[in-house]
Motif scaffolding. Sequence first.
Motif, PDB file in Angstrom:
ATOM      1  N   TYR A 171       0.786  -1.225   0.000  1.00  0.00           N
ATOM      2  CA  TYR A 171       0.000   0.000   0.000  1.00  0.00           C
ATOM      3  C   TYR A 171       0.824   1.286   0.000  1.00  0.00           C
ATOM      4  O   TYR A 171       0.310   2.343  -0.354  1.00  0.00           O
ATOM      5  CB  TYR A 171      -0.940   0.010   1.216  1.00  0.00           C
ATOM      6  CG  TYR A 171      -1.843  -1.197   1.264  1.00  0.00           C
ATOM      7  CD1 TYR A 171      -2.900  -1.328   0.370  1.00  0.00           C
ATOM      8  CD2 TYR A 171      -1.629  -2.229   2.175  1.00  0.00           C
ATOM      9  CE1 TYR A 171      -3.730  -2.441   0.392  1.00  0.00           C
ATOM     10  CE2 TYR A 171      -2.444  -3.343   2.206  1.00  0.00           C
ATOM     11  CZ  TYR A 171      -3.492  -3.451   1.305  1.00  0.00           C
ATOM     12  OH  TYR A 171      -4.297  -4.560   1.311  1.00  0.00           O
ATOM     13  N   TYR A 199      -6.135  10.544   9.236  1.00  0.00           N
ATOM     14  CA  TYR A 199      -6.280  10.008   7.882  1.00  0.00           C
ATOM     15  C   TYR A 199      -5.168  10.560   6.998  1.00  0.00           C
ATOM     16  O   TYR A 199      -4.937  11.770   6.939  1.00  0.00           O
ATOM     17  CB  TYR A 199      -7.642  10.410   7.320  1.00  0.00           C
ATOM     18  CG  TYR A 199      -7.857  10.043   5.875  1.00  0.00           C
ATOM     19  CD1 TYR A 199      -8.104   8.725   5.490  1.00  0.00           C
ATOM     20  CD2 TYR A 199      -7.829  11.019   4.880  1.00  0.00           C
ATOM     21  CE1 TYR A 199      -8.309   8.392   4.157  1.00  0.00           C
ATOM     22  CE2 TYR A 199      -8.040  10.690   3.554  1.00  0.00           C
ATOM     23  CZ  TYR A 199      -8.279   9.376   3.200  1.00  0.00           C
ATOM     24  OH  TYR A 199      -8.483   9.062   1.873  1.00  0.00           O
ATOM     25  N   THR A 203      -5.928   7.463   0.675  1.00  0.00           N
ATOM     26  CA  THR A 203      -6.452   6.177   0.224  1.00  0.00           C
ATOM     27  C   THR A 203      -5.482   5.554  -0.757  1.00  0.00           C
ATOM     28  O   THR A 203      -5.114   6.176  -1.749  1.00  0.00           O
ATOM     29  CB  THR A 203      -7.835   6.338  -0.435  1.00  0.00           C
ATOM     30  OG1 THR A 203      -8.736   6.915   0.525  1.00  0.00           O
ATOM     31  CG2 THR A 203      -8.380   4.995  -0.888  1.00  0.00           C
ATOM     32  N   GLY A 243      -8.513   0.926  -2.716  1.00  0.00           N
ATOM     33  CA  GLY A 243      -9.428   1.655  -1.851  1.00  0.00           C
ATOM     34  C   GLY A 243      -9.117   1.538  -0.374  1.00  0.00           C
ATOM     35  O   GLY A 243      -9.970   1.823   0.474  1.00  0.00           O
ATOM     36  N   ASP A 257      -7.821   2.652   3.084  1.00  0.00           N
ATOM     37  CA  ASP A 257      -7.524   3.900   3.792  1.00  0.00           C
ATOM     38  C   ASP A 257      -6.304   3.704   4.686  1.00  0.00           C
ATOM     39  O   ASP A 257      -6.178   2.691   5.384  1.00  0.00           O
ATOM     40  CB  ASP A 257      -8.717   4.344   4.631  1.00  0.00           C
ATOM     41  CG  ASP A 257      -9.862   4.868   3.778  1.00  0.00           C
ATOM     42  OD1 ASP A 257      -9.591   5.321   2.648  1.00  0.00           O
ATOM     43  OD2 ASP A 257     -11.025   4.813   4.227  1.00  0.00           O
ATOM     44  N   THR A 277      -1.098   3.924  -5.586  1.00  0.00           N
ATOM     45  CA  THR A 277      -2.457   4.057  -6.079  1.00  0.00           C
ATOM     46  C   THR A 277      -2.642   3.185  -7.309  1.00  0.00           C
ATOM     47  O   THR A 277      -1.666   2.795  -7.958  1.00  0.00           O
ATOM     48  CB  THR A 277      -2.776   5.522  -6.438  1.00  0.00           C
ATOM     49  OG1 THR A 277      -1.812   6.001  -7.395  1.00  0.00           O
ATOM     50  CG2 THR A 277      -2.705   6.408  -5.199  1.00  0.00           C
ATOM     51  N   GLN A 332     -13.525   7.843  -3.488  1.00  0.00           N
ATOM     52  CA  GLN A 332     -13.987   7.208  -2.259  1.00  0.00           C
ATOM     53  C   GLN A 332     -14.534   8.268  -1.311  1.00  0.00           C
ATOM     54  O   GLN A 332     -13.941   9.323  -1.131  1.00  0.00           O
ATOM     55  CB  GLN A 332     -12.836   6.454  -1.592  1.00  0.00           C
ATOM     56  CG  GLN A 332     -12.248   5.344  -2.434  1.00  0.00           C
ATOM     57  CD  GLN A 332     -13.226   4.210  -2.635  1.00  0.00           C
ATOM     58  OE1 GLN A 332     -13.892   3.772  -1.693  1.00  0.00           O
ATOM     59  NE2 GLN A 332     -13.316   3.714  -3.854  1.00  0.00           N
ATOM     60  N   ASP A 391     -16.517   9.012   2.625  1.00  0.00           N
ATOM     61  CA  ASP A 391     -16.536   8.466   3.977  1.00  0.00           C
ATOM     62  C   ASP A 391     -17.840   7.723   4.273  1.00  0.00           C
ATOM     63  O   ASP A 391     -17.862   6.796   5.077  1.00  0.00           O
ATOM     64  CB  ASP A 391     -16.316   9.591   4.992  1.00  0.00           C
ATOM     65  CG  ASP A 391     -14.948  10.238   4.812  1.00  0.00           C
ATOM     66  OD1 ASP A 391     -13.945   9.551   5.064  1.00  0.00           O
ATOM     67  OD2 ASP A 391     -14.882  11.409   4.410  1.00  0.00           O
ATOM     68  N   ARG A 414     -12.315  12.221  10.619  1.00  0.00           N
ATOM     69  CA  ARG A 414     -12.317  10.942   9.899  1.00  0.00           C
ATOM     70  C   ARG A 414     -11.725   9.844  10.797  1.00  0.00           C
ATOM     71  O   ARG A 414     -10.712  10.010  11.436  1.00  0.00           O
ATOM     72  CB  ARG A 414     -11.502  11.052   8.614  1.00  0.00           C
ATOM     73  CG  ARG A 414     -11.518   9.784   7.765  1.00  0.00           C
ATOM     74  CD  ARG A 414     -10.784   9.976   6.459  1.00  0.00           C
ATOM     75  NE  ARG A 414     -11.561  10.802   5.542  1.00  0.00           N
ATOM     76  CZ  ARG A 414     -11.184  11.996   5.112  1.00  0.00           C
ATOM     77  NH1 ARG A 414     -10.040  12.513   5.535  1.00  0.00           N
ATOM     78  NH2 ARG A 414     -11.948  12.679   4.276  1.00  0.00           N
TER      79      ARG A 414
END
Length: 280
Positions: A74, A144, A147, A151, A153, A175, A183, A185, A200
């Motif tokens: 990620y 946060y 993303t 997808g 987070d 990505t 996306q 919330d 968030r």
Amino acid sequence: MIASCRAKRVAAALSLVAVLAAGGLSACARAADTVGSGSAESASAAGSAAVTPEVEPEPVAEEPVEQHDFECDYFYLDVPDDWVRDDSGNEPDDGTMIWGVSQEDFGYHFFCIRRVGTDPDGYPVNESGGLDVFVGNPMGGAEYYGTATGGMDIYTLEVSADFLSEDRATLTLKTDDAETTPQHDYECEYFYVDVSDAWRGTFQVEESASSDGTLVVGFSVQLPGGVLPTTWVRVGESEGTPVDEVLGTTSDGKEVTMEHGASPFIQPITENGGATITLK
């Protein structure tokens, strides 16, 4: 008289020999020319018939693969060149910055430490920093970050001295190559909600639907001091219920309204909080 005739015959014979000799030399010369010309033409023909060797194309250099100090599915993390990785966490005995990483249930924990001096009692004085990277599920205090691919987070929580900065470590999310759907919330078939970074990961959502097709979605977040920003979004029949704001009508003709608590959840986004709602 006889002597004169003999002399003339000798002279004539000598003349004939000279003529034949000259003719023979001329013929030899012409033959030599013919042979030389044929040899040159043969050489030329042989040169034309020779096969030109194929030239091998130069290999195309492959672009070097970018290397990172740490990488997972990620994100990847890069640190300054003078940092030395040691996942054991041993404290350095000089001014070298030691860094390391460990995989945890929530994601990854990164740390850095270096000795900057000695206290009056002779104990080392260290400068240290830490970073927790949460994949999918944040814990209290995490912010946060963005993303990532698929997808997912990503949330971060720094402890002690800053771990992420221009002159320290940098964290970059991976990505999807293809353009992805934005996306939000929260999202349902009628609207979506985007929440501020400050809220968030800590806000709550409650949904309820009645037999007549009315949908009620409640949003709230617990803040310090007992403050509880709250907003109820109602899709469908709203007669007889409190309404603070009418948002509009859905594509199938249902009215969308909002009712706020003492402090609204749906409000302009700032660095301290807020959330926005958008009808589809």
